[in-house]
Design a protein around this motif. Structure first.
Motif, mmCIF file in Angstrom:
data_model
loop_
_atom_site.group_PDB
_atom_site.id
_atom_site.type_symbol
_atom_site.label_atom_id
_atom_site.label_comp_id
_atom_site.label_asym_id
_atom_site.label_seq_id
_atom_site.Cartn_x
_atom_site.Cartn_y
_atom_site.Cartn_z
ATOM 1 N N ILE A 127 1.061 -1.179 0.106
ATOM 2 C CA ILE A 127 0.184 -0.149 -0.164
ATOM 3 C C ILE A 127 0.819 1.155 -0.071
ATOM 4 O O ILE A 127 0.484 2.462 -0.455
ATOM 5 C CB ILE A 127 -0.953 0.110 1.259
ATOM 6 C CG1 ILE A 127 -1.904 1.077 0.885
ATOM 7 C CG2 ILE A 127 -0.356 0.023 2.381
ATOM 8 C CD1 ILE A 127 -3.298 0.827 1.994
ATOM 9 N N GLY A 128 2.028 1.219 0.602
ATOM 10 C CA GLY A 128 3.057 2.452 0.581
ATOM 11 C C GLY A 128 3.629 2.569 -0.761
ATOM 12 O O GLY A 128 3.724 3.865 -1.027
ATOM 13 N N ASP A 129 3.868 1.566 -1.563
ATOM 14 C CA ASP A 129 4.427 1.961 -2.643
ATOM 15 C C ASP A 129 3.427 2.709 -3.677
ATOM 16 O O ASP A 129 3.854 3.420 -4.323
ATOM 17 C CB ASP A 129 4.261 0.500 -3.589
ATOM 18 C CG ASP A 129 5.431 -0.451 -2.792
ATOM 19 O OD1 ASP A 129 6.357 0.139 -2.064
ATOM 20 O OD2 ASP A 129 5.315 -1.770 -2.859
ATOM 21 N N LEU A 130 2.005 2.486 -3.347
ATOM 22 C CA LEU A 130 0.958 3.250 -4.201
ATOM 23 C C LEU A 130 1.053 4.522 -3.975
ATOM 24 O O LEU A 130 1.253 5.377 -4.801
ATOM 25 C CB LEU A 130 -0.412 2.587 -3.816
ATOM 26 C CG LEU A 130 -1.574 3.186 -4.707
ATOM 27 C CD1 LEU A 130 -2.670 1.958 -4.718
ATOM 28 C CD2 LEU A 130 -2.081 4.339 -4.106
ATOM 29 N N ASN A 131 1.271 4.925 -2.620
ATOM 30 C CA ASN A 131 1.203 6.354 -2.013
ATOM 31 C C ASN A 131 2.874 6.976 -2.674
ATOM 32 O O ASN A 131 2.536 8.068 -3.212
ATOM 33 C CB ASN A 131 1.245 6.237 -0.370
ATOM 34 C CG ASN A 131 0.939 7.636 0.016
ATOM 35 O OD1 ASN A 131 0.449 8.698 -0.887
ATOM 36 N ND2 ASN A 131 0.921 8.000 1.193
ATOM 37 N N THR A 132 3.673 6.138 -2.543
ATOM 38 C CA THR A 132 4.939 6.932 -3.008
ATOM 39 C C THR A 132 4.732 7.057 -4.539
ATOM 40 O O THR A 132 5.314 8.333 -5.035
ATOM 41 C CB THR A 132 6.125 5.860 -2.712
ATOM 42 O OG1 THR A 132 5.890 5.279 -1.513
ATOM 43 C CG2 THR A 132 7.557 6.586 -2.936
ATOM 44 N N PHE A 133 4.283 6.099 -5.190
ATOM 45 C CA PHE A 133 4.098 6.193 -6.830
ATOM 46 C C PHE A 133 3.453 7.387 -7.167
ATOM 47 O O PHE A 133 3.947 8.085 -7.881
ATOM 48 C CB PHE A 133 3.591 5.119 -7.496
ATOM 49 C CG PHE A 133 3.551 4.889 -8.824
ATOM 50 C CD1 PHE A 133 4.949 4.538 -9.625
ATOM 51 C CD2 PHE A 133 2.502 5.276 -9.388
ATOM 52 C CE1 PHE A 133 4.649 4.648 -10.866
ATOM 53 C CE2 PHE A 133 2.491 5.279 -10.870
ATOM 54 C CZ PHE A 133 3.681 5.127 -11.545
ATOM 55 N N ALA A 134 2.330 7.372 -6.633
ATOM 56 C CA ALA A 134 1.332 8.533 -6.813
ATOM 57 C C ALA A 134 2.093 10.096 -6.498
ATOM 58 O O ALA A 134 2.052 10.937 -7.400
ATOM 59 C CB ALA A 134 0.146 8.541 -6.292
ATOM 60 N N PHE A 135 2.699 10.021 -5.478
ATOM 61 C CA PHE A 135 3.273 11.311 -4.872
ATOM 62 C C PHE A 135 4.422 11.528 -5.902
ATOM 63 O O PHE A 135 4.575 12.902 -6.304
ATOM 64 C CB PHE A 135 3.683 11.388 -3.547
ATOM 65 C CG PHE A 135 4.212 12.588 -2.702
ATOM 66 C CD1 PHE A 135 3.085 13.270 -2.420
ATOM 67 C CD2 PHE A 135 5.376 13.075 -2.744
ATOM 68 C CE1 PHE A 135 3.343 14.632 -2.016
ATOM 69 C CE2 PHE A 135 5.626 14.030 -2.156
ATOM 70 C CZ PHE A 135 4.665 15.021 -1.825
ATOM 71 N N GLY A 136 5.143 10.582 -6.134
ATOM 72 C CA GLY A 136 6.291 11.030 -7.094
ATOM 73 C C GLY A 136 5.718 11.457 -8.453
ATOM 74 O O GLY A 136 6.630 12.057 -9.119
#
Lengths: 296, 275
Positions: free
Chosen positions: A262-271
């Motif tokens: 789930i953290g990957d999703l957040n990082t990816f979106a923010f990036g």
């Protein structure tokens, strides 16, 4: 030897009810194979055909690569539905009958009775046993002669929690010793704990078959939203972060791709310049998946 | 070897089965009581001497005739152990662990032949005992003159039990099977026999043919022999009772019935639901 059991296009009807429809399964040596399905899905019918109690309408099956014959079943230890023995005979004598049928000596009787904690009751008549004890005797009988294959139909039926744990332990032990197991159950967690492979049945149809890992992986469903949902979704899908996205009450719901957290999703979106303002994990339990599979 | 195995399995099942012990006990008691009671009856009938029937070689005809209904007890044993396999679902268990459906039936047929052999031996021993205690003159020749009557007795015993087995396979339920068997033996066939009293076909009914295997001894002939009458009475003038088929034809007919019933029993077993 190629495989232990090969079922091809097996069908069986009871009058107008189709119990199993064109079932094809194959089981390799050493596999712990679960037949999973709700009540009335055709599990017992299938096992009854495989153990010679019922005749199929169409289709074939072969044990050990040979055409079915009664003698073959002496190499298989089976428990189908509730165990049935002579009510007026004691446990030892009941098992003697099974030993004679299986062409083996009586030495195993003590062993299997101890294994199933029934040794103290060996001189009791079968009819005096409790339901759980009867079930355990059924398992004891299946273990007689150390067969290469165990066919167990709902083996923990009617047992108390302690009994369930013990029986499962016994079964797992047998599997670890290299036996092939065919286990029918409507309890998902049981199949998950014991089996390496699974076939899911519903109303006589085979819904899915494969390794437990493949079929029953725990998928993570996430719920999220941002100021620009359309852009976010496109980004995530194009980059294989999620699949099967849909809108639900103004938020997006999707399945995390394997390997993603789930953290990957957040990082990816923010990036990628999208700020997520809502992000919740909805872990889909195996139970839910199973129910979903059989519901469709 | 396979038959030996089937016998070993059946042995465990029935020797520990109390109704089997009771029925077999009744059978033996009936025979032993017979030994005691027939001579007592004789003492109450002054003119005709029943003890003539206990002498060699007539004792063979008498004993096989009078103990023929005892076979009903044996048939009941077969019915009970067969219907029990259905109600206890143990036919199923035996199949699961490696017996074929046909072997399930072979088990019972083998048992029937063993029980019939046992019954025949018992009747044989009893006859020898009666004969030895009542005969004036005992020579080996006279002793064994009519011993062959045990063969039709054996056949009759097998037939009773085979019919019982067949009914048990069809009906499956113990009480209903016993009722059907007794009803057939004591009501249906006798009534049919009366309805067809003018027709020859009545001799071909299975139960009737079976009882005719061990017919009532020829009393007139026996007493005549006893009186040493120089001029035998013309047998046809004494033929008040219709005799039915000759023994050899009867035996053939009954063997045919047994064969047909066994054939259909296997057919039924191939298709029957085992519980």
């Amino acid at each position: 030897m190629s495989n232990i059991l090969e079922i091809q296009q097996l069908s069986k009807s009871y009058r107008s009810v189709k119990a199993i429809k064109n079932l094809s399964i194959h089981i390799d040596p050493g596999q712990a194979f679960g037949l999973l399905g709700p009540n009335g899905s055709g599990k017992t019918t299938t096992l009854s055909i495989l153990t010679g109690i019922l005749r199929q309408d169409t289709g074939t099956y072969s044990w050990f690569g040979e055409t079915p014959s009664p003698g073959q079943r002496t190499r298989i230890g089976s428990l189908i539905e509730t165990p049935h023995f002579y009510p007026y005979l004691n446990l030892e004598k009941n098992l003697r009958i099974i030993c004679t049928i299986k062409n083996i000596g009586f030495d195993d009787i003590e062993l299997v009775l101890k294994e199933t904690r029934l040794f103290e009751r060996r001189k009791s008549r079968f009819k005096t046993l409790s339901l759980g004890m009867k079930q355990r005797l059924g398992i004891a009988a299946a273990l007689l002669g150390d067969p290469r294959v165990l066919v167990l139909d709902e083996p923990t039926n009617g047992l108390d929690p302690e009994g369930i744990a013990e029986v499962r332990e016994t079964i797992i032990e047998q599997v670890e010793r290299g036996k092939t197991l065919i286990l029918a159950s409507h309890i998902l967690s049981e199949v998950e704990k014991i089996c390496s492979h699974v076939a899911i049945l519903k109303n006589g149809d085979l819904l899915a078959a494969g390794s437990v890992k493949e079929i029953l992986t725990e998928e993570e469903v996430v719920e999220f939203s941002s100021s620009d949902n359309a852009k976010l979704l496109r980004l995530l899908e194009e980059n294989n972060v999620v699949t099967e996205a849909r809108k639900e009450n103004g938020v997006l719901v999707a399945l995390l791709q394997p390997g993603m957290k789930i953290g990957d999703l957040n990082t990816f979106a923010f990036g990628n310049g999208v700020v997520i303002d809502h992000l919740v994990s909805r872990k889909k339990s195996l139970e839910a998946q199973f129910l979903e599979l059989v519901k469709e | 070897m396979q038959v030996k195995k089937l016998i070993r399995i059946e042995q465990v099942k029935i020797l520990n089965y109390i109704p089997f012990q009771i029925l077999l006990g009744l059978y033996v008691v009936a025979i032993v009581l017979g030994l005691v009671i027939y001579p007592l009856i004789d003492k109450q009938i002054p003119v005709i001497s029943l003890s003539d029937l206990f002498r060699f070689p007539d004792v063979w005809s008498f004993m096989t005739w009078i103990t023929e209904p005892y076979n009903i007890l044996l048939a009941l044993i077969v019915i009970m152990i067969t219907t029990n396999e259905f109600s206890n679902h143990t036919f199923k268990t035996q199949v699961i662990f490696g017996l074929g459906r046909r072997e399930l039936l072979t088990q019972k047929i083998v048992l029937i032949f063993l029980l019939a052999a046992l019954a025949t031996i018992l009747i044989g021993l009893t006859s020898v005992l009666l004969g030895l205690t009542h005969s004036y003159k005992i020579t080996p020749g006279i002793m064994v003159e009519n011993i062959w009557k045990l063969l039709p007795y054996f056949l009759s015993s097998v037939t009773y039990m085979i019919i019982g087995l067949f009914i048990a396979l069809l009906v499956k339920n113990t009480a209903m099977s016993i009722l059907s068997f007794i009803g057939f033996r004591t009501f249906v066939e006798p009534v049919l026999f009366l309805i067809f009293r003018e027709k020859e076909i009545r001799w071909f009914f299975p139960m009737r043919a079976n009882t005719q295997l061990t017919p009532l001894p020829d009393l007139i002939e026996i007493f005549q022999r006893k009186m040493n009458s120089a001029e035998p009475v013309d047998p046809s003038s004494l033929d008040i009772l219709p005799k039915g088929l000759p023994l050899w034809a009867n035996a053939l007919l009954v063997t045919g019935y047994v064969a047909i019933i066994i054939f259909f029993s296997y057919r039924i077993m191939d298709r029957k639901r085992l519980s």
